[in-house]
Design an enzyme around this catalytic site. Structure first.
Site, PDB file in Angstrom:
ATOM      1  N   ASP A 196      26.184  42.657  48.977  1.00 45.41           N
ATOM      2  CA  ASP A 196      27.085  43.342  48.048  1.00 45.41           C
ATOM      3  C   ASP A 196      26.402  44.516  47.346  1.00 45.41           C
ATOM      4  OD1 ASP A 196      28.898  41.381  48.671  1.00 45.41           O
ATOM      5  OD2 ASP A 196      29.228  40.709  46.600  1.00 45.41           O
ATOM      6  N   HIS A 341      22.469  40.588  47.794  1.00 39.38           N
ATOM      7  CA  HIS A 341      22.762  41.933  47.296  1.00 39.38           C
ATOM      8  C   HIS A 341      21.724  42.917  47.824  1.00 39.38           C
ATOM      9  CE1 HIS A 341      24.806  39.281  44.425  1.00 39.38           C
ATOM     10  NE2 HIS A 341      25.600  40.306  44.159  1.00 39.38           N
TER      11      HIS A 341
END
Length: 376
Positions: A196, A341
């Site tokens: 992400d 992430h």
């Protein structure tokens, strides 16, 4: 011969200055220094007061000579909802209420009476009944079932308090149904690793280098503004066979904004990826995992499936590399969706843990696929 001495006329500016001084001095006299015919002496609530001739009961209130205050606004249960917003005080002479325009007489002894409390007015308003979200099933992936429908109700509302005193449902709302599910092809031990908040300079490239070395495919949930800032990195993700997905325009927390902003966030994220990368995302992940009817409605509008996760090592908190590594390994099962992430901050520890994590999971016979492949 008689002689005469003629005094010169006063200079005009001097006369003007003299007159102005006189006027200022006169204006400075208090009413008590004026002749009696130019003032009215009264007592209001036991206190002496001086008023000009022709003063009215309203003037006493305007000058705040009364010791009492206006009344309050109450709700229908008697609770104060607006102090001092009720009826105005009234002036009494010999126990008789004076009209606001009635003149005050010299020597009057006056009393004031506190303004009356008033009950707030009420009005009927027509308001929408929001759609509730009903989740069915379990798993990290979601699809939209029934879109749901907004209802309508009439409410009797206090204009000062906002209290709702009565409600009539005109049309009931229909709930939105969102189906949670897990991938069905678990016999082959397929799992999806997702990233992400990118693309992010340096970090996304480092992640891509490791994925390429380990021959692993992943899904990247990209932020629209980051796509515009780092287009070459975004294109590299797709060029190397990874899936590109929508993570809003600027990582807005969607349960804190209205429907129009939710639509804009999803639309702009979608547009950025399509314009820069040249692919149309099939998946959307709401920042923070905040799912709502607003998000479901807009995902349905764009034909987007929704992906959450089943393994979250909270790498954004930057735990020690070993902790991060084993949080993933110990919690991974067939059909897992792993959340990591590549952007949004310093992801050095995520990058350091990534290679050993992939190798250990491959030793345990897991195969990495994109979300599209996991859901097929």
């Amino acid at each position: 011969m008689r002689s005469y001495h003629v005094s010169p006329a006063p200079n005009r500016p001097v006369r003007v200055l003299f007159l102005a001084t006189v006027l200022v001095v006169l204006a400075g006299f208090s009413a008590a220094a004026l002749p009696e015919y130019a003032r009215i002496d009264v007592r209001v609530d036991g206190r002496a007061a001086t008023l000009p001739p022709g003063a009215t009961a309203a003037m006493i209130l305007e000058r705040r000579l009364s010791a009492l205050s206006p009344g309050d606004v109450l709700d229908r249960d008697g609770a104060v909802v607006a102090r001092g917003r009720g009826g105005q005080p009234t002036i009494l002479r010999a126990g008789v209420e004076l009209a606001p325009a009635e003149e005050i007489r010299d020597g009057d002894v006056l009393m004031s009476r506190r303004g009356e409390d008033v009950v707030e007015s009420e009005m009927t308003t027509r308001t929408p009944i929001p759609i509730e979200v009903v989740f069915e099933g379990a798993g990290p992936l979601m699809s939209l079932g029934n879109m749901g429908a907004v209802g309508v109700r009439d409410q009797l509302v206090g204009t000062a308090s906002g209290n709702v005193y009565a409600e009539t449902v005109i049309k009931a709302a229909e709930p939105m149904t969102i189906k949670r599910y897990a991938p069905t092809s678990t016999r082959r031990k397929l799992i999806a690793i997702t990233f992400d908040d990118g693309p992010w300079p340096g970090q996304t490239d480092a992640v891509l280098d490791i994925l390429k070395q380990e021959k692993v495919k992943a899904t990247f949930f990209m932020v629209g503004k980051q796509v515009y800032r780092y287009p070459a990195v975004a294109r590299r993700v797709a060029a190397e066979g990874h899936a590109v997905a929508n993570h809003t325009e600027d990582h807005a927390i969607l349960d804190r904004v209205g429907p129009a902003e939710v639509r804009r966030q999803i639309a702009e994220g979608q547009n950025a990826i399509q314009r820069v990368v040249g692919v149309r995302p099939n998946w959307f992940r709401p920042p923070g995992g905040q799912m709502s009817a607003k998000v479901g409605t807009e995902c349905g509008r764009f034909g987007l499936n929704i992906a959450m996760w089943s393994v979250d090592p909270q790498d954004w908190r930057r735990p020690p590399v070993t902790t991060l590594l084993w949080r993933v390994i110990d919690n991974t099962a067939p059909g897992a969706v792993i959340l990591l992430h590549d952007g949004g901050g310093d992801r050095t520890r995520t990058i350091e843990a990534l290679g050993p994590m992939l190798r250990e999971l491959k030793k345990r016979d897991y195969t990495f696929v994109t979300l599209d492949e996991l859901d097929s």
